[in-house]
Design a protein around this motif. Structure first.
Motif, PDB file in Angstrom:
ATOM      1  N   THR A 226      79.327  52.700   2.812  1.00 42.80           N
ATOM      2  CA  THR A 226      80.655  52.145   3.105  1.00 42.80           C
ATOM      3  C   THR A 226      80.760  50.674   2.701  1.00 42.80           C
ATOM      4  OG1 THR A 226      79.891  51.765   5.366  1.00 42.80           O
ATOM      5  CG2 THR A 226      81.206  53.731   4.978  1.00 42.80           C
ATOM      6  N   SER A 227      79.786  50.195   1.923  1.00 41.20           N
ATOM      7  CA  SER A 227      79.782  48.828   1.397  1.00 41.20           C
ATOM      8  C   SER A 227      79.901  47.810   2.533  1.00 41.20           C
ATOM      9  CB  SER A 227      80.911  48.676   0.370  1.00 41.20           C
ATOM     10  OG  SER A 227      80.835  47.435  -0.280  1.00 41.20           O
ATOM     11  N   ASN A 228      80.839  46.858   2.386  1.00 42.41           N
ATOM     12  CA  ASN A 228      80.950  45.783   3.385  1.00 42.41           C
ATOM     13  C   ASN A 228      82.007  46.059   4.445  1.00 42.41           C
ATOM     14  OD1 ASN A 228      83.320  45.438   1.966  1.00 42.41           O
ATOM     15  ND2 ASN A 228      82.594  43.679   0.815  1.00 42.41           N
ATOM     16  N   ILE A 229      82.555  47.278   4.468  1.00 40.87           N
ATOM     17  CA  ILE A 229      83.614  47.615   5.422  1.00 40.87           C
ATOM     18  C   ILE A 229      83.186  47.396   6.875  1.00 40.87           C
ATOM     19  CG2 ILE A 229      85.018  49.513   6.341  1.00 40.87           C
ATOM     20  CD1 ILE A 229      86.039  48.372   3.731  1.00 40.87           C
ATOM     21  N   PRO A 230      81.956  47.811   7.288  1.00 38.42           N
ATOM     22  CA  PRO A 230      81.567  47.584   8.691  1.00 38.42           C
ATOM     23  C   PRO A 230      81.635  46.119   9.102  1.00 38.42           C
ATOM     24  CG  PRO A 230      79.992  49.039   7.619  1.00 38.42           C
ATOM     25  CD  PRO A 230      80.903  48.528   6.549  1.00 38.42           C
ATOM     26  N   ILE A 231      81.172  45.222   8.226  1.00 40.17           N
ATOM     27  CA  ILE A 231      81.184  43.793   8.535  1.00 40.17           C
ATOM     28  C   ILE A 231      82.610  43.261   8.600  1.00 40.17           C
ATOM     29  CG2 ILE A 231      80.684  41.536   7.523  1.00 40.17           C
ATOM     30  CD1 ILE A 231      78.344  42.532   8.957  1.00 40.17           C
TER      31      ILE A 231
END
Length: 476
Positions: A293-298
């Protein structure tokens, strides 16, 4: 909410769809050179807006509710980009979570419904912009309304109008880049702000009187200055590497290390063999990356924490003796423009700023670690269901492309993908969170969250450039 109810909600947006600003999609494929031009123009507009001060401000010297999140939210205090990307990210977060929880039923394969959902996101973002602008005014950030030499009601309204139109501009620029440029406006603005911050703290020529004499703010310039001006070179080196309250060489090396580690992890992936159902020969691969999900969580975690910071500080300034407000957060505003959380929930959601703080309050460090890891894993796991990247969605996409996994029937494709995708999403989110915490504890420049965002975004742009280069080579 039932499906019928869900569709009724989406249809409520239809009357507003005509007045919500949008960019008409290109009729044909946009050439790479033109994409680069539009990206450069968009970035230039953003940087100019970051330097244009808000008209009507009486005082901008009060404490800053977004101080800790400014770099990550691509905002600049006292300018048109005061709110940065906060409204658009918050609206996206809320709408996607509502859709994922099926409170709002949206069929993304239906073009009309997908367009209405995007319009709803924009409308919600515009409403959030107004709410945040009014909250800034109400908090007294630009001067007390009605006070002598304070902020007049006309000036307050003018500031809200400026922030509203700046918010619309961010929405339009983001959509413009998605259709005509490279990547998205959100990613571009975040990466620009973070990289600018890192470069400034490395090479800033600003001088600061620390009590030990005049020193340069920039870590690298300070290193050379200390080596030249101090007679004890060993002590000068030690000071350049470990000086307090200013960027030092250890911070810079930690930043470089985190950059290298994240880029290394970007290469971790599982390649699943796929083949065309109409052709017997030719087996391709479908990559499932560790950072699925790449940087979506951050980004989602940052949006959540920034809004909590914002609400907590404004409430604490107005109701400092209220028990529930103090449980949410207590703030120390004695550091000028950098109000610090010193108690309540927001204190435990903020990163420890040094090893000394970790040792002084280990529970704070442990709570922060658990929160970041849990939030990133949860957001990552949830995001695959609401963004169309779950095992079912991938199986449908492969089927539409007349592709299937080698050695598996269509009926077992979802089951096989479920072995990898949810695990990659959750574990990838966990790794992103762990790297962010590690960067914070090491004192990396720009915060752990900021560095993670910068590296993943820069890597995304590298992949975009590589894909465009490969497409160009295929045409030739």
């Amino acid at each position: 909410m039932s499906q019928k109810g869900g569709f009724k909600f989406i249809n409520l947006i239809r009357p507003f769809a005509g007045i919500i600003p949008e960019i008409e999609p290109p009729a044909k494929k946009v050439p790479f050179r033109e994409k680069v031009q539009w990206t450069a123009i968009t970035l230039l507009i953003f940087l100019v807006c970051c330097q244009i001060p808000l008209y009507g401000i009486r005082s901008a010297s009060s404490s800053d509710p977004f101080y800790w999140m400014r770099v990550i939210l691509a905002s600049n205090k006292g300018t048109l980009m005061e709110l940065g990307i906060s409204p658009i990210v918050t609206s996206g977060l809320v709408m996607q979570l509502l859709a994922g929880a099926h409170i709002i039923e949206v069929n993304q394969s239906d073009k009309d419904e997908a367009n209405l959902f995007n319009a709803a996101q924009k409308l919600f973002g515009m409403i959030i912009t107004i709410v945040q602008a009014v909250a800034y005014i109400w908090s007294g950030m630009y001067g007390e309304i009605g006070a002598p030499n304070g902020l007049g009601y006309g000036s307050a309204l003018l500031i809200v109008v400026q922030l509203f139109f700046a918010g619309i501009l961010v929405l339009v620029l983001d959509e413009l880049l998605k259709d005509y440029g490279l990547g998205s406006g959100i990613s571009l603005f975040i990466a620009t702000n973070i990289c600018e911050n890192i470069v400034w703290k490395s090479f800033s020529p600003t001088t600061v009187n620390t009590g030990r004499g005049v020193e340069f703010e920039g870590a690298i310039i300070a290193l050379f200055h200390l080596l030249i001006t101090r007679t004890d070179k060993v002590r000068a080196l030690k000071e350049a590497f470990y000086r307090q309250n200013l960027p030092n060489i250890t911070n810079l090396l930690s930043t470089v290390l985190i950059f290298a580690v994240v880029i290394y992890f970007q290469g971790f992936r599982v390649d699943l063999p796929v083949k065309n159902t109409r052709q017997r020969s030719g087996v391709g691969t479908y990559p499932i990356k560790l950072f699925y999900t790449s940087n979506i969580p951050i980004i989602l975690q940052t949006a959540l924490v920034s809004n909590l910071y914002f609400i907590s500080q404004i409430l604490f300034r107005r109701f400092p003796r209220n028990v529930f407000v103090n449980l949410l957060g207590q703030w120390d505003e004695s550091r000028g423009g950098a109000a610090s959380p010193v108690g309540g929930l927001v204190y435990y959601l903020s990163p420890p700023l040094s090893t000394r703080e970790i040792l002084a309050d280990p529970f704070h460090a442990v709570f922060y670690l658990v929160f970041i890891l849990g939030a990133c894993a949860l957001f990552s796991k949830t995001w695959i269901d609401v963004s169309g990247s779950s095992a079912k969605d991938v199986a449908r996409q492969l089927k539409d492309q007349q592709m299937t996994m080698a050695g598996h029937r269509d009926v077992s494709l979802v089951k096989e993908l479920n072995r990898y995708i949810p695990t990659a999403a959750a574990f990838g989110g966990l790794c992103i969170g762990a790297l962010s915490v590690m960067a914070d504890f090491m004192g990396a420049i720009g915060s752990g969250t900021g560095i993670l965002l910068a590296v993943t975004i820069i890597y995304q742009y590298f992949e975009i450039f590589e894909k465009e280069r490969q497409d160009l080579a295929d045409l030739l």
